[in-house]
Design a protein around this motif. Structure first.
Motif, short mmCIF file in Angstrom:
data_model
loop_
_atom_site.label_atom_id
_atom_site.label_comp_id
_atom_site.label_asym_id
_atom_site.label_seq_id
_atom_site.Cartn_x
_atom_site.Cartn_y
_atom_site.Cartn_z
N GLU A 161 0.85 -1.08 0.15
CA GLU A 161 0.02 -0.06 0.06
C GLU A 161 0.88 1.07 0.22
OE1 GLU A 161 -2.92 2.51 -0.67
OE2 GLU A 161 -3.17 -0.09 -0.43
N GLN A 162 1.72 1.40 0.50
CA GLN A 162 3.00 2.41 0.96
C GLN A 162 3.91 2.62 -0.39
OE1 GLN A 162 5.54 1.42 4.00
NE2 GLN A 162 4.19 1.92 5.33
N VAL A 163 3.85 0.77 -1.20
CA VAL A 163 4.14 1.61 -2.21
C VAL A 163 3.31 1.61 -3.49
CG1 VAL A 163 5.12 0.14 -4.81
CG2 VAL A 163 5.89 -0.57 -2.27
N LEU A 164 2.41 1.74 -3.67
CA LEU A 164 0.93 2.23 -4.28
C LEU A 164 1.10 3.65 -3.91
CD1 LEU A 164 -1.40 -0.62 -4.57
CD2 LEU A 164 -0.33 0.20 -5.90
N SER A 165 1.07 4.08 -2.89
CA SER A 165 0.60 5.50 -2.83
C SER A 165 2.12 6.53 -2.97
CB SER A 165 0.69 6.26 -1.03
OG SER A 165 0.01 5.03 -0.28
N ARG A 166 3.00 5.62 -3.47
CA ARG A 166 4.35 6.63 -3.40
C ARG A 166 3.99 6.66 -5.36
NH1 ARG A 166 9.53 5.73 -0.11
NH2 ARG A 166 8.53 6.32 2.05
N LEU A 167 3.62 5.92 -5.62
CA LEU A 167 3.56 5.20 -7.51
C LEU A 167 2.75 6.43 -7.92
CD1 LEU A 167 4.00 1.93 -8.09
CD2 LEU A 167 5.85 3.21 -8.57
N ARG A 168 1.34 6.46 -7.14
CA ARG A 168 0.07 7.30 -7.58
C ARG A 168 1.20 8.65 -7.26
NH1 ARG A 168 -3.17 3.45 -3.65
NH2 ARG A 168 -4.49 1.80 -5.89
N GLY A 201 1.01 10.68 -17.50
CA GLY A 201 -0.17 9.88 -17.69
C GLY A 201 0.23 8.67 -18.81
N HIS A 202 1.87 8.27 -17.87
CA HIS A 202 3.18 7.21 -18.71
C HIS A 202 2.66 6.09 -19.09
CE1 HIS A 202 6.76 5.09 -20.15
NE2 HIS A 202 7.07 6.36 -21.42
N PRO A 203 3.07 5.59 -19.70
CA PRO A 203 2.06 3.85 -19.77
C PRO A 203 2.86 3.17 -18.54
CG PRO A 203 1.67 4.35 -21.85
CD PRO A 203 2.75 5.68 -20.68
N ALA A 204 4.45 3.23 -18.90
CA ALA A 204 5.13 2.95 -17.78
C ALA A 204 4.68 3.08 -15.37
CB ALA A 204 6.65 3.62 -18.18
N ALA A 248 3.69 0.63 -13.46
CA ALA A 248 3.73 -0.38 -12.56
C ALA A 248 2.80 -0.31 -11.11
CB ALA A 248 4.65 0.73 -12.25
N ILE A 249 1.21 0.97 -11.23
CA ILE A 249 0.40 1.12 -10.50
C ILE A 249 -0.34 -0.69 -10.52
CG2 ILE A 249 -1.81 2.38 -9.81
CD1 ILE A 249 0.21 4.82 -10.52
N ALA A 250 -0.24 -0.68 -11.93
CA ALA A 250 -1.17 -2.28 -11.57
C ALA A 250 -1.08 -2.90 -11.52
CB ALA A 250 -2.27 -2.20 -13.43
N ARG A 251 0.17 -3.61 -11.37
CA ARG A 251 1.05 -4.87 -11.43
C ARG A 251 1.34 -4.64 -9.53
NH1 ARG A 251 4.24 -7.26 -14.61
NH2 ARG A 251 4.08 -6.63 -17.21
N GLN A 296 -2.08 -5.26 -8.37
CA GLN A 296 -2.11 -6.82 -8.72
C GLN A 296 -1.42 -7.41 -7.07
OE1 GLN A 296 -1.27 -8.30 -12.01
NE2 GLN A 296 -1.99 -9.92 -12.14
N SER A 297 -0.49 -6.79 -6.88
CA SER A 297 0.28 -7.58 -5.97
C SER A 297 -0.31 -7.84 -4.51
CB SER A 297 1.58 -7.08 -6.42
OG SER A 297 2.16 -7.97 -4.70
N LYS A 298 -0.63 -6.32 -4.15
CA LYS A 298 -1.97 -6.07 -2.83
C LYS A 298 -2.81 -7.18 -3.16
CE LYS A 298 -4.53 -3.05 -0.44
NZ LYS A 298 -4.88 -1.54 -0.50
N GLN A 299 -3.68 -7.29 -3.80
CA GLN A 299 -4.74 -8.30 -4.26
C GLN A 299 -4.59 -10.51 -3.92
OE1 GLN A 299 -7.84 -7.75 -3.89
NE2 GLN A 299 -8.57 -8.97 -3.50
#
Length: 87
Positions: free
Chosen positions: A33-40, A47-50, A54-57, A60-63
């Motif tokens: 969740e901390q990783v996601l916060s930083r990525l967001r 709007g870069h796809p990379a 990273a956020i999507a992966r 998925q990992s968190k789920q």
């Protein structure tokens, strides 16, 4: 052949280890969740796809971690239920 008391003891140890592992998974969920916060935070304004990937992966990992914790909790409950059946 193991006695009922030995089986119960092994099941109790397995359940305790399962609880400990579930705690570790929960810590990994919090870290993710901390990783996601930083990525967001980094992604805002871009709007870069990379970064979207990273956020999507990471999501998925968190789920999957949540699913693993849930399944492991079910294993613990089943072991404890069998202990009670054994008396």
């Amino acid at each position: 052949m193991a006695s009922i008391e030995q089986v119960k003891a092994e099941l109790a140890q397995a359940a305790a280890q399962s609880n400990a592992t579930t705690g570790q998974i929960r810590a990994a969920i919090e870290g993710t969740e901390q990783v996601l916060s930083r990525l967001r935070a980094v992604a805002s304004g871009t709007g870069h796809p990379a970064i979207s990937e990273a956020i999507a992966r990471a999501e998925q990992s968190k789920q999957r971690l949540i699913e693993a914790a849930t399944v492991l909790q079910g294993s613990t409950q089943a072991a404890r239920q069998y202990i009670s059946i054994l008396g």
